[in-house]
Structures are given as structure tokens and as C-alpha cells.
Write a protein that holds these residues in place. Structure first.
Motif, PDB file in Angstrom:
ATOM      1  N   GLY A   1     -11.318   3.954  -0.680  1.00 41.52           N
ATOM      2  CA  GLY A   1     -11.196   2.509  -0.691  1.00 41.52           C
ATOM      3  C   GLY A   1     -10.899   2.041  -2.097  1.00 41.52           C
ATOM      4  O   GLY A   1     -10.331   2.761  -2.912  1.00 41.52           O
TER       5      GLY A   1
ATOM      6  N   HIS B   1      -6.436   2.191   3.376  1.00 36.06           N
ATOM      7  CA  HIS B   1      -6.132   0.901   2.769  1.00 36.06           C
ATOM      8  C   HIS B   1      -5.239   0.035   3.661  1.00 36.06           C
ATOM      9  O   HIS B   1      -5.068  -1.155   3.377  1.00 36.06           O
ATOM     10  CB  HIS B   1      -5.418   1.099   1.423  1.00 36.06           C
TER      11      HIS B   1
ATOM     12  N   GLY C   1      -2.447   4.209  -2.745  1.00 37.62           N
ATOM     13  CA  GLY C   1      -2.569   3.794  -1.361  1.00 37.62           C
ATOM     14  C   GLY C   1      -2.862   4.953  -0.420  1.00 37.62           C
ATOM     15  O   GLY C   1      -2.275   6.031  -0.537  1.00 37.62           O
TER      16      GLY C   1
ATOM     17  N   VAL D   1      -5.776  -1.409  -4.546  1.00 39.17           N
ATOM     18  CA  VAL D   1      -4.459  -0.793  -4.689  1.00 39.17           C
ATOM     19  C   VAL D   1      -3.534  -1.874  -5.242  1.00 39.17           C
ATOM     20  O   VAL D   1      -3.448  -2.975  -4.682  1.00 39.17           O
ATOM     21  CB  VAL D   1      -3.927  -0.281  -3.340  1.00 39.17           C
TER      22      VAL D   1
ATOM     23  N   VAL E   1       0.839  -1.203   0.000  1.00 35.37           N
ATOM     24  CA  VAL E   1       0.000   0.000   0.000  1.00 35.37           C
ATOM     25  C   VAL E   1       0.872   1.252   0.000  1.00 35.37           C
ATOM     26  O   VAL E   1       0.578   2.235  -0.688  1.00 35.37           O
ATOM     27  CB  VAL E   1      -0.952  -0.014   1.210  1.00 35.37           C
TER      28      VAL E   1
ATOM     29  N   SER F   1     -15.735  -1.311   0.493  1.00 34.27           N
ATOM     30  CA  SER F   1     -14.315  -1.001   0.508  1.00 34.27           C
ATOM     31  C   SER F   1     -14.153   0.519   0.524  1.00 34.27           C
ATOM     32  O   SER F   1     -14.302   1.164  -0.507  1.00 34.27           O
ATOM     33  CB  SER F   1     -13.615  -1.585  -0.724  1.00 34.27           C
ATOM     34  N   VAL F   2     -13.964   1.091   1.676  1.00 38.87           N
ATOM     35  CA  VAL F   2     -13.651   0.543   2.992  1.00 38.87           C
ATOM     36  C   VAL F   2     -14.652   1.144   3.982  1.00 38.87           C
ATOM     37  O   VAL F   2     -14.936   2.344   3.901  1.00 38.87           O
ATOM     38  CB  VAL F   2     -12.220   0.921   3.410  1.00 38.87           C
TER      39      VAL F   2
ATOM     40  N   SER G   1     -11.665  -9.436   2.021  1.00 43.87           N
ATOM     41  CA  SER G   1     -10.604  -8.861   1.199  1.00 43.87           C
ATOM     42  C   SER G   1     -10.046  -9.859   0.197  1.00 43.87           C
ATOM     43  O   SER G   1      -9.997 -11.067   0.445  1.00 43.87           O
ATOM     44  CB  SER G   1      -9.460  -8.361   2.092  1.00 43.87           C
TER      45      SER G   1
ATOM     46  N   CYS H   1     -13.713   4.579  -4.209  1.00 42.94           N
ATOM     47  CA  CYS H   1     -12.454   4.927  -4.880  1.00 42.94           C
ATOM     48  C   CYS H   1     -12.259   6.438  -4.880  1.00 42.94           C
ATOM     49  O   CYS H   1     -13.197   7.210  -5.098  1.00 42.94           O
ATOM     50  CB  CYS H   1     -12.460   4.407  -6.310  1.00 42.94           C
TER      51      CYS H   1
END
Length: 349
Positions: free
Chosen positions: A88, A33, A29, A91, A23, A81-82, A51, A121
Motif C-alpha cells: 500500500g 493500489h 504501483g 503512488v 498507478v 493503506s491498503v 483516500s 509500503c
């Protein structure tokens, strides 16, 4: 990376040692993450980890997708995520590997018949999934010199900061021992807004699991704490994340304007190059405040794969149908709302 075949599978204990190193090395990252964030969320709130990792033929970890299965109050399942994070998604060493992880997660979510798969994201992941424009993000490069923070703020915000310093003598202080002040103010603000607040234990978990670059700052007026913020430093960027203020902090003292100006100055002194102001709902008061501080919003790459759900989540303050719930929550006695909110927050990831 080896040219041998790639495999994507569920995370295993043997992958954990290399997770955070990967990460740290990959461009996308963030602190959210890292293993500490997801492990804290699963441990504190009982979410199940789902995951995925990408492994090349030489057994090298080349991609990760932090993912948790979270349940609603009625038992519906969502893979997120997350959870409790603004960023999230996957990565990985290359965009192609990130796409492979997203595709694999989508296939597994459909096979498991969950309600939805939600990827928070930061940037557009290039997926043909449902987008959400509910939130926008705020971040920017920091100036090289401390004095340029104030100089670069809009005129009204600049005047508020000067008034806070000259007329009210506000000061910024940093220390983990201020955590109870932060949580008290955060929980009070959340209830005033009609929203269940995260429990003290969550913040204690983050201090323990997210590394030495986890900070708590307060704004003081003499002996009184007017405002507080928890921030996370990572890869040269300071994320100002959880915060709270007293009822009169801004009206009487302009404490929030002072706080975020002083926090950026503090970040520059410690070598940070970027400042992340988190996300805010479009057209909300927080969104307007950040713009008044000189930050411009940017689109987020949030994407939703709807499996059993018929639409995007609607349990948010922007939905008029939640108004009665919010009003009722804001009127609860605080000694009832605080523990009840800590319980309900597991259903609001």
C-alpha cells in the motif's frame, strides 16, 4: 506535470477514471493500489474510504493514496493503506509527491483522532514513523527459460518437485471455475491455524474487479484437488496470494513445492518477468517454506503513525496471548466457523 501549485484533497468521482492509469505508469504501483481492490474492500466489509489524491495546477492527477477507515470489534478506528493487501502507501509521479501525500494523511489522521495510520509500503517510504518487522516479503526475478525454475531450486525442494511429478503424477490446472475449491481449502487451513477466514464473496469480488489477470490454479492428483492458489498479474509480475491445501497434500504428495515451481513455470510461459511470493511472519512455517523454495526475504517498508494507540497492533498469531483464542477457534465446527469467520474478517483487515 504543470509547474502550477499542487493540491492534495480527498478523492472525488472525477478522479476515478485516471486513477488506474496513473498507478500503471508509476514505478511503485501494484495491483493492490488499483481502484478495484479498495472498492471491493469497502463494499464487501463496510469500510469507509479516506483516500487522498494529488492534483497539479493543470487539474492533472499526479498521485494517489488508497486509504480506508477500518474499525476493530470494539469500535477503534484505524486508517489502513491498503486493507487485506500486502502492499500500500502512496503512488505518485515523484518521491516528493508520495511524501506529500503521506504527510497530508498523517495530518488528517491526527485531526480525526483515529487510533493509527498504517502504511503497508513495499519499500522504505522515508518516514520517521514506527516501523514493523513482523513480516518480510519474498519476490525475485524469474529466469528466462522454464527449465531454469526447477534447476535453480535448492536440492531438497528440487527433489520434492520431481517426486511429485514422477511418482504422484501431479498436474497444474488453471481456471476460474476452481474458485470454490480454493476458498474451501483456504478457509479450512485458516481455521486449522486458529484464524477467521475471508468469505467466498470477497474472492468473487476480486475476480470481478481486479481484471483479466486474476487467476485460480489448482494442483490435481487424478480427480482430487490437493492445493489451490489465487494469483494476480500486474505489470509483468505475478503475485501468488491466497492459497490452501488438503491435510495430506504436502506430507504425502509434496503438493506445495510442486505448485509454486509449476506456477513460476506457467508465469514464464505467459511472459511474466517477476514472481511475488507475498509476505510471511518472521519465524513462521510459511516463512521457512519460502526460504526452502529458494526465496530470500526482504524487509518491508511498513510504517505506523500512532495517534491514540499506544503501540503496534498485537492481534496476530505471533502474540502468545492469542494462543487460547486460536486453539478455541480451530476446534469450532466448520459450519459455524465459516460464516462467523466471514463476519469477523471485517475487523481483521
Amino acid at each position: 506535470m504543470s509547474g502550477a501549485a499542487l493540491s492534495i484533497r480527498s478523492v472525488e468521482p472525477r478522479d476515478l477514471e485516471a486513477w488506474d492509469d496513473l498507478v500503471l505508469q508509476c514505478p511503485g504501483g501494484t495491483v493492490f493500489h488499483r481502484r478495484g481492490w479498495l472498492e471491493s474492500a469497502c463494499r464487501r466489509f463496510g469500510h469507509l474510504e479516506r483516500s487522498l489524491v494529488a492534483i497539479d495546477g493543470g487539474d492533472e492527477l499526479v498521485g494517489v493514496l488508497p486509504l480506508a477507515e477500518c474499525r476493530s470489534l470494539m469500535g477503534a478506528r484505524a486508517w489502513i493503506s491498503v486493507p487485506y493487501a500486502v502492499y500500500g502507501g502512496a503512488v505518485a509521479r515523484t518521491p516528493e509527491l508520495e511524501r506529500a501525500l503521506h504527510d497530508a494523511a498523517g495530518e488528517r489522521a491526527e485531526a480525526a483522532r483515529v487510533g493509527r495510520l498504517e502504511l503497508r509500503c513495499r519499500e522504505d517510504p522515508g518516514l520517521d514513523w514506527r516501523p514493523s518487522a513482523l513480516h518480510e516479503g519474498f519476490h525475485r526475478e524469474l529466469p528466462r527459460e522454464v527449465e531454469d525454475v526447477l534447476a535453480g531450486m535448492p536440492k531438497k525442494a528440487r527433489a520434492d518437485v520431481r517426486r511429485a511429478r514422477r511418482e504422484h503424477g501431479l498436474t497444474l490446472e488453471e481456471g476460474r471455475w476452481y474458485l470454490p475449491d480454493l476458498v474451501r481449502l483456504f478457509q479450512r487451513n485458516k481455521q486449522d491455524l486458529g484464524t477467521p477466514a475471508l468469505p467466498l464473496g470477497w474472492f468473487e469480488d476480486l475476480l470481478a474487479s481486479c481484471g483479466d489477470e486474476t487467476f485460480v490454479h489448482v494442483v490435481r492428483h487424478g480427480a482430487d484437488v490437493l492445493a489451490a492458489v489465487m494469483s494476480f498479474g500486474y505489470r509483468g509480475e505475478l503475485h501468488a496470494y491466497y492459497s490452501g491445501t488438503t491435510a495430506d497434500a504436502d506430507r504425502s504428495y509434496k503438493a506445495s513445492s510442486f505448485l509454486y515451481c509449476a506456477l513460476q513455470e506457467w508465469a514464464i510461459e505467459r511472459g511474466y518477468r517477476r514472481f511475488d511470493f507475498g509476505r510471511s511472519r518472521v519465524a513462521s512455517g510459511a516463512h521457512a517454506f519460502k526460504r526452502r523454495q529458494g526465496f530470500e526475504p526482504t524487509a518491508l517498508g511498513y510504517r505506523f503513525l500512532l495517534v491514540r494507540d499506544q503501540g503496534l497492533p498485537t492481534l496476530n498469531p505471533s502474540n502468545p496471548r492469542t494462543e487460547r483464542i486460536q486453539r478455541t477457534w480451530s476446534q469450532l465446527p466448520r459450519d459455524l466457523a465459516t460464516p462467523l469467520g466471514g463476519y469477523l474478517s471485517r475487523f481483521l483487515p
